[in-house]
Design an enzyme around this catalytic site. Structure first.
Site, PDB file in Angstrom:
ATOM      1  N   HIS A 164       0.965  -1.200  -0.326  1.00 24.16           N
ATOM      2  CA  HIS A 164       0.001   0.214  -0.016  1.00 24.16           C
ATOM      3  C   HIS A 164       0.892   1.544   0.413  1.00 24.16           C
ATOM      4  O   HIS A 164       2.291   0.912   0.545  1.00 24.16           O
ATOM      5  CB  HIS A 164      -0.744  -0.214   1.393  1.00 24.16           C
ATOM      6  CG  HIS A 164      -1.920   1.000   1.325  1.00 24.16           C
ATOM      7  ND1 HIS A 164      -1.692   2.581   1.435  1.00 24.16           N
ATOM      8  CD2 HIS A 164      -3.173   0.591   0.776  1.00 24.16           C
ATOM      9  CE1 HIS A 164      -3.779   2.638   1.405  1.00 24.16           C
ATOM     10  NE2 HIS A 164      -3.863   1.947   1.048  1.00 24.16           N
ATOM     11  N   ASP A 288     -11.816   0.914  -1.399  1.00 19.08           N
ATOM     12  CA  ASP A 288     -10.751   1.700  -1.228  1.00 19.08           C
ATOM     13  C   ASP A 288     -11.701   2.797   0.205  1.00 19.08           C
ATOM     14  O   ASP A 288     -11.364   3.952   0.534  1.00 19.08           O
ATOM     15  CB  ASP A 288     -10.267   3.151  -1.542  1.00 19.08           C
ATOM     16  CG  ASP A 288      -8.732   3.135  -1.350  1.00 19.08           C
ATOM     17  OD1 ASP A 288      -8.108   2.950  -0.365  1.00 19.08           O
ATOM     18  OD2 ASP A 288      -8.331   4.339  -1.866  1.00 19.08           O
TER      19      ASP A 288
END
Length: 333
Positions: A164, A288
């Site tokens: 990430h 997300d």
């Protein structure tokens, strides 16, 4: 059609508090982004409010992933305790909602041995199906030999590693992102550019370090349609001309070890471009959440841009089921 979202963020009160109380130069300034609107409340919730948001968006299953910067970069003793707590809280949330939630494991990467120990402690936890990681812990990159045992364990356990984005180091920020209003500086070094460069670089470093030659079963996931890498893959592959110690060309690892997540960016032109460089089997749906809020209409319209029904199923759920070993439906995970 089942829908699984694989990069859905949450935070624990302990991790949030730890970052906000770090000395200024050690503090991750991106935590301030969580204070916009109702983001903080949504990040802390892994219960009914989250389930309601999933229902509104048409999401059957979320894979919880700790929001940046996780426990990366925290002092080792804090990182160990807070990672363990996060994983236990995730286990409890999944136990309360077994057909709706799974989780990526949070690891104390500032202590490589402790990170391996925590991964092994959670190895048989039904809730834990992947690893949420970042490209750097303090000054140590993810590809550092100190993490090789962890990467080997992840490969052995079949735990995909989500690489990430995270904010660049202070040294890089001082050189490349300063000179603007503080709000612009933070945006430029995070969602406006820097996050994606950092994550893409971390993935490239893993390839160039020979990680996937040593651990061919290791799988990583990159959000935001591959963190710019797919769009420059022809150019990036020229690294193969100098990285002669690799078993294959750099671009070839994207076909075998790298999966791509949408990160809430349900834009048909991005899908079309991605399919020029990777296969439909490598693309995962991610919302997300709560930084993006999917809605059922937008999701359906996005999937309908794929003419083949089986391809729609793959991106909506099938690829996630296969990669994260979720079974043929969320209820069987």
């Amino acid at each position: 059609m089942k829908v699984i979202a694989v990069e859905e963020h949450w935070i624990t009160p302990g991790i949030d508090r730890a970052w906000r109380t770090q000395p200024k130069r050690s503090r991750d300034e991106s935590v301030a982004l969580n204070d916009r609107g109702d983001l903080q409340a949504r990040l802390l919730d892994v219960g009914e409010r989250r389930i309601e948001a999933m229902d509104e968006a048409g999401i059957d299953l979320q894979i919880l992933s700790i929001a940046p910067p996780g426990t990366h970069g925290l002092p080792a003793s804090e990182a160990i305790a807070l990672s363990r707590e996060a994983n236990d809280l995730a286990d409890a949330a999944v136990a309360r909602h077994p057909t709706r939630l799974r989780a990526m494991t949070t690891l104390p990467m500032s202590d490589p041995d402790a990170a391996v120990a925590e991964l092994l402690r959670t190895a048989n936890a039904p809730a834990q199906v992947g690893i949420m990681s970042y490209g750097r812990s303090g000054d140590r990159p993810l590809d550092d030999p100190a993490h090789d045992e962890l990467l080997a364990a992840a490969a052995h356990l079949g735990r995909p590693l989500f690489v990430h984005p995270q904010i660049a180091s202070n040294t890089v920020r001082d050189a490349s992102y300063r000179g603007f209003d503080p709000t612009v500086e933070l945006a430029l070094s995070t969602f406006g550019w820097g996050w994606h460069v950092e994550a893409g670089l971390a993935a490239l470093r893993l390839i160039l370090r020979g990680t996937f030659d040593r651990h061919p079963d290791l799988r990583i996931v990159l959000g935001h349609w591959g963190e710019f890498l797919l769009f420059a893959l022809d150019r990036i592959d020229s690294l193969s001309n100098v990285a002669t110690g690799l078993d294959r060309r750099v671009a070839e690892y994207f076909a075998t070890n790298v999966h791509i997540a949408t990160s809430g960016m349900l834009t048909p032109r991005l899908l079309r471009h991605a399919l020029d460089f990777t296969s439909v089997d490598r693309i995962l749906l991610s919302g997300d959440y709560p930084f993006h809020r999917l809605d059922a209409g937008t999701l359906a319209k996005f999937l309908e841009t794929l003419p083949d029904h089986e391809d729609r199923h793959k991106i909506a759920a099938g690829n996630a089921q296969a990669l994260f070993r979720l079974g043929s439906s969320p209820s069987e995970a």
